[in-house]
Design a protein around this motif. Sequence first.
Motif, PDB file in Angstrom:
ATOM      1  N   LEU A  41     -67.480   3.757 -89.037  1.00 17.04           N
ATOM      2  CA  LEU A  41     -68.501   3.059 -88.432  1.00 17.04           C
ATOM      3  C   LEU A  41     -68.448   1.608 -87.674  1.00 17.04           C
ATOM      4  O   LEU A  41     -68.983   1.421 -86.657  1.00 17.04           O
ATOM      5  CB  LEU A  41     -69.524   2.715 -89.527  1.00 17.04           C
ATOM      6  CG  LEU A  41     -70.340   4.019 -90.213  1.00 17.04           C
ATOM      7  CD1 LEU A  41     -71.305   3.499 -91.395  1.00 17.04           C
ATOM      8  CD2 LEU A  41     -71.289   4.791 -89.144  1.00 17.04           C
TER       9      LEU A  41
ATOM     10  N   VAL B 270     -75.990   0.416 -87.000  1.00 19.24           N
ATOM     11  CA  VAL B 270     -74.652   0.796 -87.558  1.00 19.24           C
ATOM     12  C   VAL B 270     -74.316  -0.460 -88.722  1.00 19.24           C
ATOM     13  O   VAL B 270     -73.684  -0.102 -89.645  1.00 19.24           O
ATOM     14  CB  VAL B 270     -73.703   0.796 -86.409  1.00 19.24           C
ATOM     15  CG1 VAL B 270     -72.307   0.960 -86.859  1.00 19.24           C
ATOM     16  CG2 VAL B 270     -74.025   1.871 -85.531  1.00 19.24           C
TER      17      VAL B 270
ATOM     18  N   GLN C  96     -75.270   7.388 -87.220  1.00 19.33           N
ATOM     19  CA  GLN C  96     -74.944   6.410 -86.581  1.00 19.33           C
ATOM     20  C   GLN C  96     -73.564   6.701 -85.921  1.00 19.33           C
ATOM     21  O   GLN C  96     -73.290   6.000 -84.698  1.00 19.33           O
ATOM     22  CB  GLN C  96     -74.490   5.305 -87.683  1.00 19.33           C
ATOM     23  CG  GLN C  96     -75.659   4.613 -88.341  1.00 19.33           C
ATOM     24  CD  GLN C  96     -76.405   5.130 -89.212  1.00 19.33           C
ATOM     25  OE1 GLN C  96     -76.212   6.229 -89.372  1.00 19.33           O
ATOM     26  NE2 GLN C  96     -77.203   4.537 -89.690  1.00 19.33           N
TER      27      GLN C  96
ATOM     28  N   ASN D  47     -66.990   3.656 -93.536  1.00 23.54           N
ATOM     29  CA  ASN D  47     -67.319   2.406 -93.247  1.00 23.54           C
ATOM     30  C   ASN D  47     -66.463   1.943 -91.992  1.00 23.54           C
ATOM     31  O   ASN D  47     -66.543   1.011 -90.910  1.00 23.54           O
ATOM     32  CB  ASN D  47     -67.416   1.522 -94.441  1.00 23.54           C
ATOM     33  CG  ASN D  47     -68.826   1.331 -95.078  1.00 23.54           C
ATOM     34  OD1 ASN D  47     -69.412   2.065 -94.789  1.00 23.54           O
ATOM     35  ND2 ASN D  47     -68.882   0.396 -95.851  1.00 23.54           N
TER      36      ASN D  47
ATOM     37  N   GLU E 245     -72.449   8.912-102.060  1.00 20.09           N
ATOM     38  CA  GLU E 245     -73.323   8.022-101.081  1.00 20.09           C
ATOM     39  C   GLU E 245     -74.480   7.630-102.073  1.00 20.09           C
ATOM     40  O   GLU E 245     -75.092   8.349-102.854  1.00 20.09           O
ATOM     41  CB  GLU E 245     -73.849   9.010 -99.851  1.00 20.09           C
ATOM     42  CG  GLU E 245     -72.547   9.337 -98.999  1.00 20.09           C
ATOM     43  CD  GLU E 245     -72.058   8.322 -98.189  1.00 20.09           C
ATOM     44  OE1 GLU E 245     -72.714   7.222 -98.146  1.00 20.09           O
ATOM     45  OE2 GLU E 245     -70.815   8.357 -98.334  1.00 20.09           O
TER      46      GLU E 245
ATOM     47  N   MET F 260     -76.090   0.052 -92.100  1.00 20.65           N
ATOM     48  CA  MET F 260     -75.410   1.120 -92.727  1.00 20.65           C
ATOM     49  C   MET F 260     -74.200   0.969 -93.356  1.00 20.65           C
ATOM     50  O   MET F 260     -74.034   1.362 -94.773  1.00 20.65           O
ATOM     51  CB  MET F 260     -75.337   2.628 -91.786  1.00 20.65           C
ATOM     52  CG  MET F 260     -74.550   3.782 -92.425  1.00 20.65           C
ATOM     53  SD  MET F 260     -75.576   4.096 -93.656  1.00 20.65           S
ATOM     54  CE  MET F 260     -76.737   5.216 -92.867  1.00 20.65           C
ATOM     55  N   ILE F 261     -73.436   0.050 -92.635  1.00 23.01           N
ATOM     56  CA  ILE F 261     -72.094  -0.366 -93.643  1.00 23.01           C
ATOM     57  C   ILE F 261     -72.564  -1.223 -94.735  1.00 23.01           C
ATOM     58  O   ILE F 261     -71.982  -1.086 -95.757  1.00 23.01           O
ATOM     59  CB  ILE F 261     -71.363  -1.056 -92.400  1.00 23.01           C
ATOM     60  CG1 ILE F 261     -70.841  -0.301 -91.259  1.00 23.01           C
ATOM     61  CG2 ILE F 261     -70.069  -1.872 -93.298  1.00 23.01           C
ATOM     62  CD1 ILE F 261     -69.833  -1.025 -90.151  1.00 23.01           C
TER      63      ILE F 261
ATOM     64  N   ARG G   7     -73.886   1.042 -97.236  1.00 21.91           N
ATOM     65  CA  ARG G   7     -72.941   2.050 -97.931  1.00 21.91           C
ATOM     66  C   ARG G   7     -71.896   1.021 -99.023  1.00 21.91           C
ATOM     67  O   ARG G   7     -71.359   1.568 -99.784  1.00 21.91           O
ATOM     68  CB  ARG G   7     -72.233   2.635 -96.926  1.00 21.91           C
ATOM     69  CG  ARG G   7     -72.944   3.892 -96.313  1.00 21.91           C
ATOM     70  CD  ARG G   7     -72.083   4.784 -95.523  1.00 21.91           C
ATOM     71  NE  ARG G   7     -71.380   5.464 -96.438  1.00 21.91           N
ATOM     72  CZ  ARG G   7     -70.225   5.257 -96.683  1.00 21.91           C
ATOM     73  NH1 ARG G   7     -69.346   4.110 -96.459  1.00 21.91           N
ATOM     74  NH2 ARG G   7     -69.394   5.954 -97.674  1.00 21.91           N
TER      75      ARG G   7
ATOM     76  N   ASN H 179     -80.278  11.777 -91.093  1.00 24.02           N
ATOM     77  CA  ASN H 179     -80.756  10.405 -91.434  1.00 24.02           C
ATOM     78  C   ASN H 179     -82.332  10.519 -91.980  1.00 24.02           C
ATOM     79  O   ASN H 179     -82.686   9.448 -92.632  1.00 24.02           O
ATOM     80  CB  ASN H 179     -80.578   9.425 -90.412  1.00 24.02           C
ATOM     81  CG  ASN H 179     -79.079   9.148 -90.088  1.00 24.02           C
ATOM     82  OD1 ASN H 179     -78.579  10.057 -89.508  1.00 24.02           O
ATOM     83  ND2 ASN H 179     -78.602   7.875 -90.508  1.00 24.02           N
TER      84      ASN H 179
ATOM     85  N   ASN I  32     -75.889  10.848 -94.340  1.00 21.16           N
ATOM     86  CA  ASN I  32     -76.964   9.979 -93.742  1.00 21.16           C
ATOM     87  C   ASN I  32     -76.031   8.933 -93.082  1.00 21.16           C
ATOM     88  O   ASN I  32     -76.582   7.965 -92.589  1.00 21.16           O
ATOM     89  CB  ASN I  32     -77.478   9.316 -95.039  1.00 21.16           C
ATOM     90  CG  ASN I  32     -76.626   8.314 -95.940  1.00 21.16           C
ATOM     91  OD1 ASN I  32     -75.430   8.229 -95.840  1.00 21.16           O
ATOM     92  ND2 ASN I  32     -77.175   7.473 -96.755  1.00 21.16           N
ATOM     93  N   TRP I  33     -74.874   8.974 -92.894  1.00 25.12           N
ATOM     94  CA  TRP I  33     -74.096   8.102 -91.696  1.00 25.12           C
ATOM     95  C   TRP I  33     -73.871   8.668 -90.548  1.00 25.12           C
ATOM     96  O   TRP I  33     -73.212   8.287 -89.585  1.00 25.12           O
ATOM     97  CB  TRP I  33     -72.609   7.498 -92.342  1.00 25.12           C
ATOM     98  CG  TRP I  33     -72.052   8.766 -92.959  1.00 25.12           C
ATOM     99  CD1 TRP I  33     -71.993   9.376 -94.153  1.00 25.12           C
ATOM    100  CD2 TRP I  33     -71.083   9.278 -92.158  1.00 25.12           C
ATOM    101  NE1 TRP I  33     -71.138  10.299 -94.214  1.00 25.12           N
ATOM    102  CE2 TRP I  33     -70.444  10.421 -93.076  1.00 25.12           C
ATOM    103  CE3 TRP I  33     -70.357   9.269 -90.744  1.00 25.12           C
ATOM    104  CZ2 TRP I  33     -69.593  11.292 -92.384  1.00 25.12           C
ATOM    105  CZ3 TRP I  33     -69.411   9.882 -90.468  1.00 25.12           C
ATOM    106  CH2 TRP I  33     -68.984  11.165 -91.309  1.00 25.12           C
TER     107      TRP I  33
END
Length: 535
Positions: A11, A49, A201, A8, A129, A52-53, A56, A185, A197-198
Amino acid sequence: MFVYDTINTLLAIIFLFNAALLLPLLRNVRNNVQTFVYAINIVMILLWVVTMIGYRSQNEYFDTWLRALYVAAIFIGVTYMQFTFFYPTVLRNAKYYIYVVNILAFGTAYLVTLTNTIIVKGVASEVGEPGIVFGALYPLYIAIILVPFIAGFSRHIYLVYKKNVKVMYLLSGYSISANVAFITNLILPWFGIFIFNWVGQFFTVIMVLFTTYSILKFNVMNIRFFAINVGVVFLLIVTTAQVLFADSIKNLMVSGLVLFISSITGYYLIKINKSERDALDHSKLLNRKLADANEKLKSLDKLKSEFISLTSHQLRSPLTVIKGYASTLTDGVVGELDPKQKEIVRHIYTSAQGLANVVEDFLNVTKIEQGGMKYEFGLVNIKQIVGDLSSDMRIAAEDRGLRFESEIDDVHDYTIEGDATKLKQVFLNLVDNSIKYTKEGFVKVSLTQNSLDKSMKFSVSDSGIGISKETKEKLFTKFGRGAGSALNGGGSGLGLYLAQAIVEAHKGTIEVSSQGEGKGSTFSVFLPLHLQTKK
């Protein structure tokens, strides 16, 4: 609440980096549809982005972040496709394609947000994840993601190979990022693999970096601004990472101090560079306005020349008639006139002749400026022209009480290649000026040869009003007249301008010298002699 683990944190750094790459473009968003659409595309990437943070972080809003993550991904492809339809060239009927894809995109976003047909729910894993359970229409979601990307890629590939448009940087950036994101992704999560999956980004930075560079690369100042932004953000990223991962109080304090100094330095560096860029843009704007004003002046000058030419042509005929009738009356063809009547008619003829000379000067200037002055070149005996001119002008000088002197070297040959009529006009103009601007004393005409450079020199000297340094600088310009113009009020102010143009057309030069006001002057014409081949 966001959880800032290592991924994170990375990201978050990617978010800041992409945001920095957007800054050089924001100033043109209002005035440029290409920049506006691309800016929206970057905003969608930034949202992707951020979501996604949030996803997660696995907090109490996990399901909301999950669905927002998949909605943001839809519009990255859509806005990219729209961007390709406007950059670098506008696609005809682009709006119809955009309408269709937007309808599909918003329909899919509705299914993601409010139904379980694409995403059933998120499964918050205790370790690793977080996982996702997909619905039956997930393949449709993948297709909706791919369609706008394929359309955009096709458009840019066509421009590269068919139109030779240089968008390879942009195409490469989007290709790398989109292919990675498609695998990590979309496909891998479908098979239950969420560990990567990150990664999509993370790779958006390549997409944004390549595209922004592609847009700005033809503007050096923009690239400089772009490079400084990237450099400052990269420095802040490194120093921020040092603070976040400091393993002791000492390292935390040092890293914090470095981050503070870097932030202040970076802020002023960007600010100073922006000021320089604004100054350059302002300078470009002024130059553009000056160029536009110059074009308008050229148009006005051309219009003025055309007007003068038309007016002069219209004046020439009636002046010829006036001179003809005045001459007829003076010669007594229609009956003898008494002395007073003859004097009046003579004044009419003289005034008409003076005006005709002015008209002729205007016409000649117009021809020179429009490139229409024609010369009939041939072998010309300058000695004969100067001799005839001296005989004619001697009477005019003596009528004004001036002593007329003529000094012609009879030893040498004075044959040149030129237009006899135009050269006679030049010599006549110079002698006539000397007579008109001399109240008392002399006017002297001379013709000599310089054997060293095979040229001849025609000079007219006088004891007239002289020429000041200020007057000398503007003497050969259009309407460039000195303080003594009151003595020759009927002149056009174009005689010397025309004389210089004619002399230069004969590959010669014309010069003037004077010791100052009241001390006379000398005008000299230098022309190359015709070199005869001996048999």
